[in-house]
Design an enzyme around this catalytic site. Structure first.
Site, PDB file in Angstrom:
ATOM      1  N   LYS A  87      10.777  32.714  62.060  1.00  0.00           N
ATOM      2  CA  LYS A  87      10.727  34.507  60.782  1.00  0.00           C
ATOM      3  C   LYS A  87       9.944  33.760  59.133  1.00  0.00           C
ATOM      4  O   LYS A  87      10.795  33.036  58.640  1.00  0.00           O
ATOM      5  CB  LYS A  87      11.321  35.476  60.688  1.00  0.00           C
ATOM      6  CG  LYS A  87      11.178  36.870  60.037  1.00  0.00           C
ATOM      7  CD  LYS A  87      12.442  37.645  60.553  1.00  0.00           C
ATOM      8  CE  LYS A  87      12.034  38.862  59.543  1.00  0.00           C
ATOM      9  NZ  LYS A  87      12.794  39.831  59.314  1.00  0.00           N
ATOM     10  N   SER A 122      16.510  45.302  62.557  1.00  0.00           N
ATOM     11  CA  SER A 122      15.197  44.188  62.322  1.00  0.00           C
ATOM     12  C   SER A 122      15.265  42.627  63.419  1.00  0.00           C
ATOM     13  O   SER A 122      13.916  41.976  63.716  1.00  0.00           O
ATOM     14  CB  SER A 122      15.012  43.746  60.700  1.00  0.00           C
ATOM     15  OG  SER A 122      14.856  44.489  60.431  1.00  0.00           O
ATOM     16  N   SER A 156      12.279  44.418  61.176  1.00  0.00           N
ATOM     17  CA  SER A 156      10.529  43.686  61.023  1.00  0.00           C
ATOM     18  C   SER A 156      10.343  42.268  61.339  1.00  0.00           C
ATOM     19  O   SER A 156       9.454  41.338  61.110  1.00  0.00           O
ATOM     20  CB  SER A 156      11.137  43.210  59.227  1.00  0.00           C
ATOM     21  OG  SER A 156      12.176  42.972  59.128  1.00  0.00           O
TER      22      SER A 156
END
Length: 486
Positions: free
Chosen positions: A80, A179, A155
């Protein structure tokens, strides 16, 4: 069939027998990205040159005859884009950091390097991890591979999509209020939020420091246990890192849940939960019953206050953490500024997106003189009450089970102009984050053709029982084997 559908053990054995090379695995990843990423937009940055060089070096080690290799050896991983990677752009999906090239690795990235995985690239996300749909990326939204008209969640949407679309073997995400778990549920993969402090946050770009936690996104529970084993542990570089003994997570996958005591909060299967989601969760509970587990409905009475408390606390911490982005020390600096104050103003105005600005403003207001006690302090008290709710339930039960999110993935653009509705999508994941306890989301079926996630919550630092319960369920079902067609 994709090589990434093989188990870790199968890949490991093929590598040792030289029926497969690390180059083959890396080629598989980049070929798949070339074929499907234009549809789903999971990646922001590819690490192709370094990845192929690393693959060649690892193959040379295999050719040298040294057979003692960890099971993660040579596996392609996506990171990420809020986890810093040495000499590989880390943007947090923000224009502010579009030119930021770190000079060090996050501790988790270093641990993966020691495990001899291969970093394929950096994955798309909501800007600074603020969002639940991946529509807040400053560059482009990521799309759900099950239906590209729908969001993948956020996210860590890019991380979940990269695994679901078989672009990488597994990925790292970060979870502040859901997330990891929410996009894992939307995309039909496995997402684990560990206990706060189990995995080092050193090198994770901060959103809300008392809530952020790195965790794995994988295609099945066994892979999650392997990845957690590699990255968990105390880190002196992180003052919030817990110095606890790391158990054998892989050994915990016994498949036996006979006598397991399951709590099912009535708040998690009541009003607001889509009928299709509720049906899949109840069907999952029947599977646990067939395996010898018992369940009982309970109450977590302060659940209704969790979202409000979370957005005050998380936004307050974000306001503080993001004060460092001023256009001076790193990141993009605004042009044509007249003086230092103008540099700050224009850089922050141009660099931050709408959702980030919204949360900075909310957090700054909550922390301001005259409002601190009324909002921030009260939210902290509510957080304590939520933690006590979990503690009381865990006095009698081993795990808590319910849906990960109330509904399947919604359409892109459907909620982007309605932040309150968007925030409520995390109503079932936020309480877990506020309490700091571990939780995993595993696929439990489809509703309206889209994946449904089952959330299994455990006591602090008891990831073993969470993984054991999730793995046992997985062994009795086929949901985790379903893949989207791209």
């Amino acid at each position: 069939m994709s090589l990434f559908r093989l188990s870790i053990k199968e890949i490991h054995n093929r590598l040792i027998r030289k029926e497969l090379s690390v180059r083959d695995l890396v080629d598989e990843s980049f070929n798949r990205i070339g074929a499907v990423d234009s549809q789903v937009k999971a990646f922001l940055t590819l690490n192709e040159e370094q990845a192929r060089t690393a693959a060649g070096q690892l193959d040379e080690q295999l050719d040298s005859g040294v057979r003692e290799r960890g099971l993660l050896f040579g596996l392609p991983v996506g990171i990420k884009d809020n986890i810093v990677t040495e000499d590989l752009v880390t943007t947090c999906a923000s224009k502010f950091l579009s030119n930021y090239r770190p000079i060090y690795n996050a501790s988790v990235v270093q641990k993966l390097k020691q495990a001899q995985t291969v970093t394929i690239g950096k994955l798309n996300m909501d800007e600074f991890a603020m969002g639940g749909s991946n529509e807040n990326s400053a560059f482009y939204p990521t799309r759900n591979p099950w239906n590209t008209e729908h969001v993948p969640g956020g996210s860590s949407g890019g991380s979940a999509v990269a695994v679901a679309a078989e672009e990488v073997y597994f990925a790292l995400g970060s979870d502040t209020g859901g997330s990891i778990r929410q996009p894992a549920a939307y995309c039909g993969v496995v997402g684990l939020k560990p206990t706060y402090g189990l995995i080092s946050r050193f090198g994770l770009v901060a959103f809300a420091s008392s809530l952020d936690q790195i965790g794995p996104i994988t295609k099945n529970v066994e892979d999650s246990a392997y990845l957690l084993q590699a990255i968990a542990g105390h880190d002196s570089l992180d003052s919030t890192s817990a110095n606890v003994e790391i158990p054998d997570y892989i050994g915990a996958l016994t498949g036996d849940v006979k006598g397991l005591r399951i709590a099912v909060p009535k708040e998690y299967i009541g009003e607001g939960v889509a009928p299709g989601v509720r049906d899949k969760v109840l069907a999952a509970l029947r599977v646990f019953e067939q395996m010898g587990a018992v369940w009982e409905e309970v109450s977590l009475p302060h659940t209704e206050y969790a979202v409000a408390a979370y957005y005050i606390l998380a936004s307050s911490e974000a306001s503080s953490n993001l004060a460092r982005y001023d256009g001076v020390r790193y990141g993009v600096r605004a042009k044509n500024a007249n003086d230092l104050a103008d540099v700050y103003y224009k850089s922050r105005s141009e660099g931050f997106g709408t959702e980030v600005k919204r949360r900075i403003m909310l957090g700054t207001y909550a922390l301001s003189s005259g409002y601190y006690d009324a909002y921030y302090l009260k939210a902290q008290k509510v957080r304590t009450l939520i933690k006590q709710d979990f503690d009381e339930v865990f006095e009698k039960f081993d795990v808590i089970i319910g849906p990960t999110v109330p509904t399947p993935a919604f359409r892109i653009g459907e909620q982007v102009d309605d932040p309150l509705t968007m925030y409520l999508n995390d109503i079932l994941t936020i309480p877990v984050s506020l309490a700091g306890v571990p939780a995993i989301s595993v696929p439990c079926g489809l509703a309206d053709g889209l994946p449904v996630g089952l959330q299994i919550i455990g006591k602090s630092f008891d990831e073993s029982i969470v993984l054991r319960a999730a793995h046992a369920f997985e062994q009795q079902t086929e949901h985790h084997k379903l893949r989207p067609r791209l």
